[in-house]
Enzyme design. Structure first.
Site, PDB file in Angstrom:
ATOM      1  N   ARG A 213      -3.603  -0.754   1.963  1.00 11.89           N
ATOM      2  CA  ARG A 213      -5.116  -0.899   1.367  1.00 11.89           C
ATOM      3  C   ARG A 213      -5.925  -2.214   2.112  1.00 11.89           C
ATOM      4  O   ARG A 213      -7.160  -1.983   1.992  1.00 11.89           O
ATOM      5  CB  ARG A 213      -4.914  -0.908  -0.071  1.00 11.89           C
ATOM      6  CG  ARG A 213      -6.225  -0.846  -0.969  1.00 11.89           C
ATOM      7  CD  ARG A 213      -6.116  -0.764  -2.400  1.00 11.89           C
ATOM      8  NE  ARG A 213      -7.736  -0.392  -2.936  1.00 11.89           N
ATOM      9  CZ  ARG A 213      -7.991  -1.243  -3.979  1.00 11.89           C
ATOM     10  NH1 ARG A 213      -7.169  -2.182  -4.545  1.00 11.89           N
ATOM     11  NH2 ARG A 213      -9.240  -0.966  -4.487  1.00 11.89           N
TER      12      ARG A 213
ATOM     13  N   HIS B 127      -9.763  -2.319   3.376  1.00 15.08           N
ATOM     14  CA  HIS B 127     -10.655  -3.133   2.811  1.00 15.08           C
ATOM     15  C   HIS B 127     -11.186  -4.358   3.813  1.00 15.08           C
ATOM     16  O   HIS B 127     -12.305  -4.890   3.698  1.00 15.08           O
ATOM     17  CB  HIS B 127     -10.263  -3.927   1.611  1.00 15.08           C
ATOM     18  CG  HIS B 127     -10.293  -3.043   0.370  1.00 15.08           C
ATOM     19  ND1 HIS B 127     -10.520  -3.183  -0.917  1.00 15.08           N
ATOM     20  CD2 HIS B 127     -10.046  -1.387   0.217  1.00 15.08           C
ATOM     21  CE1 HIS B 127     -10.644  -2.177  -1.746  1.00 15.08           C
ATOM     22  NE2 HIS B 127     -10.307  -1.065  -1.012  1.00 15.08           N
TER      23      HIS B 127
ATOM     24  N   ASN C  68     -12.403  -5.552  -5.268  1.00 17.29           N
ATOM     25  CA  ASN C  68     -11.173  -6.289  -4.930  1.00 17.29           C
ATOM     26  C   ASN C  68     -10.638  -7.132  -6.096  1.00 17.29           C
ATOM     27  O   ASN C  68      -9.317  -7.530  -6.158  1.00 17.29           O
ATOM     28  CB  ASN C  68     -11.155  -7.197  -3.898  1.00 17.29           C
ATOM     29  CG  ASN C  68     -11.550  -6.638  -2.217  1.00 17.29           C
ATOM     30  OD1 ASN C  68     -10.569  -5.620  -2.240  1.00 17.29           O
ATOM     31  ND2 ASN C  68     -12.404  -7.194  -1.497  1.00 17.29           N
TER      32      ASN C  68
ATOM     33  N   HIS D 215      -3.430   7.426  -0.413  1.00 25.48           N
ATOM     34  CA  HIS D 215      -3.184   7.508  -1.862  1.00 25.48           C
ATOM     35  C   HIS D 215      -1.838   8.225  -2.173  1.00 25.48           C
ATOM     36  O   HIS D 215      -1.806   8.799  -3.282  1.00 25.48           O
ATOM     37  CB  HIS D 215      -4.256   8.064  -2.549  1.00 25.48           C
ATOM     38  CG  HIS D 215      -5.379   7.121  -2.763  1.00 25.48           C
ATOM     39  ND1 HIS D 215      -6.677   7.330  -3.074  1.00 25.48           N
ATOM     40  CD2 HIS D 215      -5.550   5.861  -2.240  1.00 25.48           C
ATOM     41  CE1 HIS D 215      -7.378   6.429  -2.702  1.00 25.48           C
ATOM     42  NE2 HIS D 215      -6.661   5.412  -2.085  1.00 25.48           N
TER      43      HIS D 215
HETATM   44  C1  HEM Z   1     -12.084   7.343   0.331  1.00 28.01           C
HETATM   45  C2  HEM Z   1     -12.336   6.256  -0.552  1.00 28.01           C
HETATM   46  C3  HEM Z   1     -11.518   5.417  -1.347  1.00 28.01           C
HETATM   47  C4  HEM Z   1     -11.438   5.008  -2.885  1.00 28.01           C
HETATM   48  C5  HEM Z   1     -12.818   5.364  -3.549  1.00 28.01           C
HETATM   49  C6  HEM Z   1     -10.466   4.343  -3.101  1.00 28.01           C
HETATM   50  C7  HEM Z   1     -10.088   3.779  -4.071  1.00 28.01           C
HETATM   51  C8  HEM Z   1      -9.093   3.158  -4.521  1.00 28.01           C
HETATM   52  C9  HEM Z   1      -8.687   2.738  -5.966  1.00 28.01           C
HETATM   53  C10 HEM Z   1      -9.608   2.717  -6.881  1.00 28.01           C
HETATM   54  C11 HEM Z   1      -7.629   2.470  -5.992  1.00 28.01           C
HETATM   55  C12 HEM Z   1      -6.650   1.748  -7.267  1.00 28.01           C
HETATM   56  C13 HEM Z   1      -6.917   0.161  -7.188  1.00 28.01           C
HETATM   57  C14 HEM Z   1      -6.508  -0.442  -8.407  1.00 28.01           C
HETATM   58  O1  HEM Z   1      -6.101   0.140  -9.334  1.00 28.01           O
HETATM   59  O2  HEM Z   1      -6.594  -1.850  -8.474  1.00 28.01           O
HETATM   60  C15 HEM Z   1      -6.946   2.452  -4.677  1.00 28.01           C
HETATM   61  C16 HEM Z   1      -5.560   2.277  -4.220  1.00 28.01           C
HETATM   62  C17 HEM Z   1      -5.110   2.320  -3.064  1.00 28.01           C
HETATM   63  N1  HEM Z   1      -6.020   2.697  -1.821  1.00 28.01           N
HETATM   64 FE1  HEM Z   1      -7.737   3.353  -1.823  1.00 28.01          FE
HETATM   65  N2  HEM Z   1      -9.449   4.297  -2.039  1.00 28.01           N
HETATM   66  C18 HEM Z   1     -10.211   4.857  -0.754  1.00 28.01           C
HETATM   67  C19 HEM Z   1      -9.749   5.041   0.397  1.00 28.01           C
HETATM   68  C20 HEM Z   1      -8.437   4.500   0.891  1.00 28.01           C
HETATM   69  C21 HEM Z   1      -8.193   4.389   2.264  1.00 28.01           C
HETATM   70  C22 HEM Z   1      -9.102   4.499   3.436  1.00 28.01           C
HETATM   71  C23 HEM Z   1      -7.084   3.746   2.079  1.00 28.01           C
HETATM   72  C24 HEM Z   1      -5.980   3.272   3.400  1.00 28.01           C
HETATM   73  C25 HEM Z   1      -5.987   4.040   4.657  1.00 28.01           C
HETATM   74  C26 HEM Z   1      -6.456   3.452   0.892  1.00 28.01           C
HETATM   75  C27 HEM Z   1      -5.212   2.792   0.525  1.00 28.01           C
HETATM   76  C28 HEM Z   1      -5.016   2.491  -0.901  1.00 28.01           C
HETATM   77  C29 HEM Z   1      -3.764   2.503  -1.378  1.00 28.01           C
HETATM   78  C30 HEM Z   1      -2.440   2.200  -0.423  1.00 28.01           C
HETATM   79  C31 HEM Z   1      -3.681   2.021  -2.844  1.00 28.01           C
HETATM   80  C32 HEM Z   1      -2.507   1.627  -3.564  1.00 28.01           C
HETATM   81  C33 HEM Z   1      -2.864   0.073  -3.509  1.00 28.01           C
HETATM   82  C34 HEM Z   1      -1.602  -0.453  -4.458  1.00 28.01           C
HETATM   83  O3  HEM Z   1      -0.722   0.240  -5.025  1.00 28.01           O
HETATM   84  O4  HEM Z   1      -1.624  -2.146  -4.382  1.00 28.01           O
HETATM   85  N3  HEM Z   1      -7.655   3.955   0.040  1.00 28.01           N
HETATM   86  N4  HEM Z   1      -7.880   3.079  -3.916  1.00 28.01           N
END
Ligand code: HEM
Ligand SMILES: *[C@@H]1O[C@H](CO)[C@@H](O)[C@H](O)[C@H]1NC(C)=O
Ligand SMILES: *[C@@H]1O[C@H](CO)[C@@H](O)[C@H](O)[C@H]1NC(C)=O
Ligand SMILES: *[C@@H]1O[C@H](CO)[C@@H](O)[C@H](O)[C@H]1NC(C)=O
Ligand SMILES: *[C@@H]1O[C@H](CO)[C@@H](O)[C@H](O)[C@H]1NC(C)=O
Ligand SMILES: *[C@@H]1O[C@H](CO)[C@@H](O)[C@H](O)[C@H]1NC(C)=O
Ligand SMILES: *[C@@H]1O[C@H](CO)[C@@H](O)[C@H](O)[C@H]1NC(C)=O
Length: 327
Positions: free
Chosen positions: A61, A65, A93, A191
Site C-alpha cells: 500500500r 500512496h 494516511n 485488497h
Molecule cells: C482503488 C482505490 C483504493 C481505495 C479507495 C483504497 C482504500 C483503502 C482503504 C480505505 C484501506 C484500509 C486502510 C485502513 O483501514 O487504515 C486500504 C488498505 C489497503 N490497500 Fe487500498 N485502496 C485503493 C487502492 C489500492 C491499491 C492500488 C493498492 C496497491 C496496489 C492498495 C493496497 C492496499 C493494501 C495492501 C491494504 C491493506 C494495508 C494494511 O493492511 O496495512 N489499495 N485501501
C-alpha cells in the site's frame, strides 16, 4: 530519411514523450552499482514479516500512496519539518499508512550493501514486489532508477482515492495518473491481503447514504459478521481482514468475494456492482482465472511504478528515507 518517415519518427518520439518518462527506468539500473539490491530488500522484507504478518500488505500500500502523489518519488516517507508538511498526516494516511519503521530497516540493509546508491523510491518499488511475491503472488522484473523528492505534497495525499469515492471518481483519479480501467480493477486486487478499520466501511452497515438501511450491494451473511465486528457507535479503529477467505495470502480471493457481494469497502464492490460498470467483466475474468489476474497485476504494478519518476539528476538519493539530505 524521407519526409513521411521523418513525420512518422517524430510522431513516435512524441507518443513516447507523452507517455511519460518511463523509458528512463530500467531493470538493470543498479547492475554495476548494487547488483544484489533485490535480494537485500527481499531478505529484509521477509525478516520483518516474521514479527508482523500484515507487513506485506502495508508495504504494498505504501508504494501506491507514494506513486499517486506527485509520482513514485519517496515523498510519502518524509516526516514533518519546518518546511515539509508530511503526507503521513493526510487523511488517507493518518493512523492508517504503516510500515515506515520497516522501510527504515530495509534502507539500512541496502545502505550497508551499497552506500549512497539506491533511492527510497526504488526501495518502495522493490519492497512491494517482494511483498506480493512472498505472500504467494506473482513476481516481476522491477524497473529502477527513480530518485527521491525533496518535497512532500499534503494536498496531493489528501486527494488519494477514498473508499467512499464513486466508481467514476476512482476512474478519474486513476486516469489522472494515466492508469485505465484495467489498472483500476487489477490494482484493487491488492485488497486480497491486509486489514481495514471499521471507520472506513461502517457507513455501509447501518444507514447507507441516509437510506436507513445497509448498503444493498452487501451480502447479508457477510453484513451480519461485519456488524458484529463494527457495532454502531463502536470503536472505529477495529481491524478487519480485507479478504476473510485468505487474509494474508495474495490470491484472486478478492474477486470471488466481489462475486458473492462480499467486497469490504464500498470502492471494492462498486467495481462489480455499479450498474453498467466497465470494470465488471474484468472482475469476473480474474475470479475465474488467477493466472490472468497475476499476469495483469504485474503489468499494472509496472504501470503504476512509471508514474512521473524523478530521474537523471532530478531529486536526490536520500540517505535517510524520512528526511531530505542536508548538504
Ligand atoms: C482503488 C482505490 C483504493 C481505495 C479507495 C483504497 C482504500 C483503502 C482503504 C480505505 C484501506 C484500509 C486502510 C485502513 O483501514 O487504515 C486500504 C488498505 C489497503 N490497500 Fe487500498 N485502496 C485503493 C487502492 C489500492 C491499491 C492500488 C493498492 C496497491 C496496489 C492498495 C493496497 C492496499 C493494501 C495492501 C491494504 C491493506 C494495508 C494494511 O493492511 O496495512 N489499495 N485501501
Ligand atoms: C547487466 O545488465 C545487462 C543488460 O542491461 C545484462 O545483460 C547483464 O547480464 C547484467 N549484468 C549483471 C551482472 O546482472
Ligand atoms: C545478496 O543478498 C542476500 C540477502 O542479504 C544474501 O543472502 C546473499 O548472500 C547476497 N549475495 C551476494 C552475492 O552478495
Ligand atoms: C492525526 O491523528 C492524530 C491522532 O492520532 C491527531 O491527533 C492528529 O490531529 C491527526 N492529524 C491531522 C493532520 O489531522
Ligand atoms: C500537489 O497535489 C495537488 C493535488 O493533486 C496538485 O494539484 C498540485 O499540483 C501538487 N503540487 C505540487 C507542488 O506538486
Ligand atoms: C439515516 O441517516 C439520515 C441522514 O443522515 C437520517 O436523517 C436518518 O434519520 C437516519 N436513519 C436512521 C434509521 O438512523
Ligand atoms: C453471500 O455469501 C455467501 C457465503 O460466501 C454465499 O454463499 C452467497 O451466495 C452470497 N450471497 C449473495 C447474494 O451473493
Amino acid at each position: 530519411m524521407g519526409c513521411s518517415s521523418l513525420v512518422v519518427a517524430l510522431a513516435i518520439s512524441l507518443a513516447l514523450l507523452c507517455h511519460g518518462s518511463q523509458a528512463q527506468l530500467s531493470s538493470s539500473f543498479y547492475n554495476t552499482t548494487c547488483s544484489n539490491v533485490s535480494a537485500v530488500v527481499r531478505a529484509a522484507v521477509q525478516q520483518a514479516q516474521s514479527s508482523d504478518p500484515r507487513i506485506y500488505a502495508s508495504l504494498t500500500r505504501l508504494f501506491f500512496h507514494d506513486c499517486f502523489v506527485d509520482g513514485c518519488d519517496g515523498s510519502v516517507l518524509l516526516d514533518n519539518t519546518a518546511t515539509i508538511q508530511s503526507e503521513k498526516d493526510a487523511v488517507p494516511n493518518n493512523n492508517s499508512a504503516r510500515g515506515f519503521n520497516v522501510v527504515d530497516d530495509i534502507k539500512t540493509a541496502v545502505e550497508n550493501a551499497c552506500p549512497g546508491v539506491v533511492s527510497c523510491a526504488d526501495i518502495l518499488a522493490l519492497a512491494a514486489e517482494a511483498s506480493v511475491n512472498l505472500a504467494g503472488g506473482p513476481s516481476w522484473s522491477v524497473l529502477l532508477g527513480r530518485r527521491d523528492s525533496t518535497t512532500a505534497n499534503r494536498t496531493g495525499a489528501n486527494n488519494l482515492p477514498r473508499p467512499f469515492d464513486s466508481l467514476s471518481m476512482l476512474q478519474s483519479k486513476f486516469a489522472a495518473v494515466n492508469l485505465d480501467d484495467t489498472d483500476l480493477a487489477t490494482l484493487s486486487g491488492a485488497h486480497t491481503f491486509g486489514r481495514a478499520q471499521c471507520r472506513l466501511f461502517v457507513n455501509r452497515l447501518y444507514n447507507f447514504s441516509g437510506t436507513g438501511s445497509p448498503d444493498p450491494s452487501l451480502n447479508t451473511t457477510y453484513l451480519a459478521t461485519l456488524q458484529q465486528s463494527c457495532p454502531q457507535g463502536g470503536d472505529g479503529t477495529v481491524l478487519n481482514n480485507l479478504d476473510p477467505s485468505s487474509p494474508d495470502t495474495f490470491d484472486n480471493g478478492y474477486y470471488t468475494n466481489l462475486e458473492s457481494n462480499s467486497g469490504l469497502l464500498q470502492s471494492d464492490q462498486e467495481l462489480l456492482s455499479t450498474t453498467g460498470a466497465s470494470t465488471a467483466s474484468i472482475v469476473n475474468s480474474y475470479a475465474s482465472s488467477q493466472t490472468t489476474f497475476f499476469q495483469n497485476f504485474a503489468q499494472s504494478m509496472i504501470n503504476m511504478g512509471n508514474i512521473s519518476p524523478l530521474t537523471g539528476s532530478s531529486g536526490e538519493i536520500r540517505s535517510n528515507c524520512r528526511m531530505v539530505n542536508s548538504g
